[in-house]
Design a protein around this motif. Structure first.
Motif, short mmCIF file in Angstrom:
data_model
loop_
_atom_site.label_atom_id
_atom_site.label_comp_id
_atom_site.label_asym_id
_atom_site.label_seq_id
_atom_site.Cartn_x
_atom_site.Cartn_y
_atom_site.Cartn_z
N ILE A 260 58.38 -25.31 -24.00
CA ILE A 260 57.72 -24.46 -23.27
C ILE A 260 58.09 -23.43 -21.80
O ILE A 260 57.93 -21.88 -22.56
CB ILE A 260 56.13 -24.65 -22.17
CG1 ILE A 260 55.36 -25.97 -23.55
CG2 ILE A 260 55.21 -24.25 -21.21
CD1 ILE A 260 54.27 -26.79 -22.52
N GLU A 261 59.35 -23.83 -21.15
CA GLU A 261 60.08 -23.01 -20.40
C GLU A 261 60.94 -21.64 -21.35
O GLU A 261 60.55 -21.21 -20.80
CB GLU A 261 61.04 -23.61 -18.91
CG GLU A 261 59.87 -24.48 -18.50
CD GLU A 261 60.28 -25.46 -17.29
OE1 GLU A 261 61.67 -26.03 -17.30
OE2 GLU A 261 60.52 -25.78 -16.57
N LYS B 20 54.14 -24.04 -17.93
CA LYS B 20 55.13 -25.64 -18.15
C LYS B 20 54.15 -27.23 -17.44
O LYS B 20 54.85 -28.04 -18.10
CB LYS B 20 56.21 -25.74 -17.34
CG LYS B 20 56.34 -24.72 -15.58
CD LYS B 20 57.31 -24.57 -14.91
CE LYS B 20 56.95 -24.04 -13.42
NZ LYS B 20 58.52 -24.28 -12.78
N GLU B 21 53.41 -26.50 -16.63
CA GLU B 21 52.48 -27.84 -16.61
C GLU B 21 51.32 -28.42 -17.69
O GLU B 21 50.38 -29.46 -17.14
CB GLU B 21 51.02 -27.72 -15.14
CG GLU B 21 51.88 -26.85 -13.83
CD GLU B 21 52.67 -25.58 -13.89
OE1 GLU B 21 52.10 -25.08 -15.14
OE2 GLU B 21 54.16 -25.67 -12.82
N ASP B 22 51.54 -27.68 -18.40
CA ASP B 22 50.50 -28.25 -19.68
C ASP B 22 51.65 -29.12 -20.74
O ASP B 22 50.33 -29.37 -22.14
CB ASP B 22 50.48 -26.94 -20.59
CG ASP B 22 49.22 -26.02 -20.23
OD1 ASP B 22 48.65 -26.48 -19.95
OD2 ASP B 22 49.13 -24.61 -20.18
N ASP B 23 52.61 -29.18 -20.16
CA ASP B 23 53.00 -30.30 -21.09
C ASP B 23 52.63 -31.41 -21.64
O ASP B 23 52.57 -31.94 -22.05
CB ASP B 23 54.71 -30.80 -19.80
CG ASP B 23 54.59 -31.20 -19.07
OD1 ASP B 23 53.69 -31.62 -18.49
OD2 ASP B 23 55.87 -31.74 -18.26
N VAL C 140 57.70 -35.49 -22.49
CA VAL C 140 57.11 -34.74 -21.83
C VAL C 140 58.00 -33.66 -21.45
O VAL C 140 57.74 -32.24 -21.70
CB VAL C 140 56.52 -35.33 -20.24
CG1 VAL C 140 55.44 -34.24 -19.05
CG2 VAL C 140 55.25 -36.50 -20.46
N LEU C 141 59.41 -34.57 -20.78
CA LEU C 141 60.12 -32.99 -20.15
C LEU C 141 61.03 -32.41 -21.74
O LEU C 141 60.81 -31.46 -21.35
CB LEU C 141 61.44 -34.36 -19.95
CG LEU C 141 62.54 -33.29 -19.79
CD1 LEU C 141 63.03 -32.77 -18.25
CD2 LEU C 141 63.45 -34.44 -18.65
N GLU C 142 61.28 -32.93 -22.54
CA GLU C 142 61.67 -32.30 -23.77
C GLU C 142 60.74 -30.57 -24.28
O GLU C 142 60.93 -30.08 -23.93
CB GLU C 142 61.27 -33.03 -25.18
CG GLU C 142 63.11 -34.18 -24.98
CD GLU C 142 63.10 -35.02 -25.96
OE1 GLU C 142 63.67 -34.77 -26.82
OE2 GLU C 142 61.66 -35.02 -26.16
N GLU C 143 58.55 -31.49 -23.90
CA GLU C 143 58.00 -30.35 -24.59
C GLU C 143 58.37 -29.45 -23.15
O GLU C 143 57.95 -28.61 -23.21
CB GLU C 143 56.20 -31.02 -23.87
CG GLU C 143 55.05 -30.28 -24.85
CD GLU C 143 55.68 -29.20 -25.44
OE1 GLU C 143 54.71 -28.68 -26.05
OE2 GLU C 143 55.90 -30.13 -26.37
N ARG C 144 57.60 -29.49 -22.24
CA ARG C 144 58.50 -28.64 -20.55
C ARG C 144 59.52 -27.91 -20.75
O ARG C 144 59.12 -27.16 -20.86
CB ARG C 144 58.62 -29.56 -19.38
CG ARG C 144 59.02 -28.61 -18.09
CD ARG C 144 58.32 -29.12 -16.66
NE ARG C 144 56.95 -29.65 -16.73
CZ ARG C 144 56.23 -29.58 -15.33
NH1 ARG C 144 57.08 -29.21 -14.32
NH2 ARG C 144 54.80 -29.56 -15.45
N GLU C 145 60.72 -28.00 -21.56
CA GLU C 145 61.74 -27.10 -21.56
C GLU C 145 61.21 -26.64 -22.59
O GLU C 145 61.23 -25.09 -22.92
CB GLU C 145 62.92 -28.15 -21.40
CG GLU C 145 64.10 -29.05 -21.00
CD GLU C 145 64.53 -29.82 -21.06
OE1 GLU C 145 65.14 -30.16 -22.01
OE2 GLU C 145 65.08 -30.48 -19.93
#
Length: 171
Positions: A50-51, A12-15, A43-48
């Motif tokens: 990935i999660e 998730k840190e790869d966002d 960045v938040l959308e990418e993190r979600e």
């Protein structure tokens, strides 16, 4: 190029790194399903994203990394319902400076090995533009077969491009 290339599951840190990577490859290749200026995730959308991929047992999101920088990625996901959960499609890309070094092959071989261990995934599909000869040669060398042509699958700068539907059955 003698730099070590590792393949690993996305974190998730790869966002932020993924967004930067996607913006760069969008400018480098005309064979992708998106182009320059079309990477709009926060960045938040990418993190979600990935999660969710990490949680899903029938999806795989991996990256190729060199010297701490993302240089390639592969994202695979299946259908959600029982009738189509055994089959999925992937997209793969590599930064242009790393083309020809086997990065794409490493990523796809990782997907194939993961699918064999997964025991749910029984078929891997992809779409590739019919004029992307290097990619087609790579896919064929890994056992993928052409299952048909999709007419007018891509529209880029007012021009239509056909694609092949290719697949690999997992035993």
């Amino acid at each position: 190029m003698d730099k070590e290339i590792i393949v690993r599951e996305v974190l998730k840190e790869d966002d932020l790194g993924m967004i930067e990577y996607l913006k760069k490859i969008a400018e480098e290749s005309n064979f992708l399903t998106f182009g320059k200026g079309e990477v709009k995730k926060s960045v938040l959308e990418e993190r979600e994203f990935i999660e969710n991929a990490i949680k899903n047992k029938t999806s795989l999101f991996i990256v190729a990394e060199s010297e701490g920088k993302i240089i390639g990625n592969l994202n695979f996901s299946t259908g959600e319902n029982s009738r189509v959960r055994h089959t999925g499609e992937f997209g793969v890309s590599v930064l242009k400076e790393y083309w020809g070094l086997g990065v794409g092959r490493k990523l796809i071989m990782n997907l194939i090995a993961w699918s064999k261990k997964n025991h749910i995934v029984r078929k891997i599909n992809l779409r590739v533009r019919t004029d992307n000869y290097r990619a087609i040669k790579l896919y064929e060398s890994l056992g993928f077969v052409n299952e048909g042509t999709i007419k007018r699958d891509f529209l880029i700068d007012g021009e239509f491009y056909d694609s092949f539907s290719m697949g690999l059955c997992i035993d």
